[in-house]
Design a protein around this motif. Structure first.
Motif, short mmCIF file in Angstrom:
data_model
loop_
_atom_site.label_atom_id
_atom_site.label_comp_id
_atom_site.label_asym_id
_atom_site.label_seq_id
_atom_site.Cartn_x
_atom_site.Cartn_y
_atom_site.Cartn_z
N ASN A 157 0.84 -1.20 0.00
CA ASN A 157 0.00 0.00 0.00
C ASN A 157 0.88 1.25 0.00
O ASN A 157 0.86 2.06 0.93
CB ASN A 157 -0.91 -0.02 1.22
CG ASN A 157 -1.87 -1.18 1.21
OD1 ASN A 157 -2.58 -1.40 0.22
ND2 ASN A 157 -1.88 -1.96 2.28
N ALA A 158 1.62 1.44 -1.09
CA ALA A 158 2.59 2.53 -1.15
C ALA A 158 1.97 3.86 -1.55
O ALA A 158 2.55 4.92 -1.25
CB ALA A 158 3.72 2.19 -2.12
N ALA A 159 0.83 3.85 -2.20
CA ALA A 159 0.16 5.11 -2.57
C ALA A 159 -1.34 4.86 -2.64
O ALA A 159 -1.79 3.87 -3.23
CB ALA A 159 0.67 5.64 -3.90
N ILE A 169 1.27 8.97 -0.05
CA ILE A 169 2.33 8.09 -0.52
C ILE A 169 3.26 7.74 0.64
O ILE A 169 3.51 8.55 1.52
CB ILE A 169 3.13 8.70 -1.68
CG1 ILE A 169 3.79 10.01 -1.26
CG2 ILE A 169 2.26 8.90 -2.90
CD1 ILE A 169 4.83 10.49 -2.26
N GLN A 170 3.79 6.52 0.60
CA GLN A 170 4.72 6.06 1.63
C GLN A 170 6.14 6.60 1.43
O GLN A 170 6.79 6.99 2.40
CB GLN A 170 4.72 4.53 1.66
CG GLN A 170 5.67 3.94 2.69
CD GLN A 170 5.34 4.39 4.10
OE1 GLN A 170 4.28 4.10 4.62
NE2 GLN A 170 6.26 5.13 4.72
N PRO A 171 6.69 6.62 0.22
CA PRO A 171 8.06 7.13 0.06
C PRO A 171 8.13 8.65 0.17
O PRO A 171 7.13 9.34 0.37
CB PRO A 171 8.46 6.64 -1.33
CG PRO A 171 7.17 6.51 -2.07
CD PRO A 171 6.16 6.07 -1.04
N HIS A 172 9.37 9.16 0.02
CA HIS A 172 9.67 10.58 0.25
C HIS A 172 10.15 11.26 -1.03
O HIS A 172 11.37 11.31 -1.28
CB HIS A 172 10.78 10.71 1.30
CG HIS A 172 10.38 10.40 2.70
ND1 HIS A 172 9.86 11.35 3.54
CD2 HIS A 172 10.46 9.25 3.42
CE1 HIS A 172 9.63 10.80 4.73
NE2 HIS A 172 9.97 9.53 4.68
N PRO A 173 9.28 11.85 -1.83
CA PRO A 173 9.76 12.57 -3.02
C PRO A 173 10.51 13.84 -2.68
O PRO A 173 11.15 14.43 -3.56
CB PRO A 173 8.47 12.88 -3.78
CG PRO A 173 7.40 12.87 -2.75
CD PRO A 173 7.81 11.83 -1.75
#
Length: 226
Positions: A157-159, A169-173
């Protein structure tokens, strides 16, 4: 358009002279789209009076877990629901992604598979997106209304997209290689060596930060047109 940043954590003091605060990182990520920014440090108990104080909202990352027993987290969850009811656009990144899911009926847990750190590939409807990660917690059960729009082998469930007004979103843009290197140096003491080595090996490689920052900016702008 004024973006209200709900700051759920503090970027390490040692890294601020070079990278800036969380607010600086997000302002840089969204630069060039005509936004103004106001920050409320919710981690320190400072909250807006209402969702009407900004045109759109962004919840930051944090070293805290969305499941922790801290007095500001239930208040932030309530404010998430208030923003949703107002129809104003809301973006959540890492902890923000998790606390929004929890506020809207999902589950957040410390993931048994361990940590994701550094440059990772994500699948957004067949498009490979390369973004930096720094997390162990994950949304393990998404809210019923959430649509899955991005995932990876490590993070299902990353986004998530909630209607037309909430995108998380889970990551860090907002994290470049500079921030990942700094975090490994200042907060990486307890990371497994293989995780640190893998992240270090990817430093300096191309990422999708600029394109994804533009995607988030367009989400804010398009949501406010409706």
């Amino acid at each position: 358009m004024r973006i209200g940043i709900l700051q759920a954590g503090h970027f390490p003091d040692e890294l601020v002279p070079e990278s800036g605060t969380y607010s600086d990182l997000y302002a840089r990520m969204l630069d060039g789209h005509g936004f103004d920014f106001t920050t409320w440090s919710v981690v320190d108990g400072v909250f807006p009076d209402s969702p009407e104080e900004a045109d759109g909202w962004l919840i930051s990352g944090s070293r805290h877990g969305a499941y922790e027993d801290l007095p500001w987290i239930p208040k932030l969850e309530a404010f998430v629901r208030d923003i949703k009811a107002s129809g104003r656009p809301l973006v959540g990144i890492c902890f923000g992604h998790q606390v929004i899911a929890k506020a809207l009926g999902g589950t957040v847990e410390k993931f048994g598979g361990g940590w994701s750190v550094g440059r990772q590939p994500y699948d957004f409807d067949g498009e490979e997106v390369l973004l930096n990660a720094w997390h162990q917690d994950q949304v393990t059960r998404r809210p019923a209304e959430a649509k899955l729009v991005g995932s990876s082998e490590f993070c299902e469930n990353a986004a998530l997209l909630y209607g037309d007004s909430i995108y998380t979103i889970q990551p860090h843009p907002e994290f470049s290689s500079r921030e990942i290197e700094g975090l490994i140096r200042t907060r990486g003491a307890n990371l497994p060596d293989e995780i640190k080595q893998g992240a270090a090996a990817a430093l300096g490689q191309p990422d999708s930060n600029a394109a994804f920052g533009h995607r988030i900016a367009q989400f804010f702008l398009n949501a406010r047109k409706e």
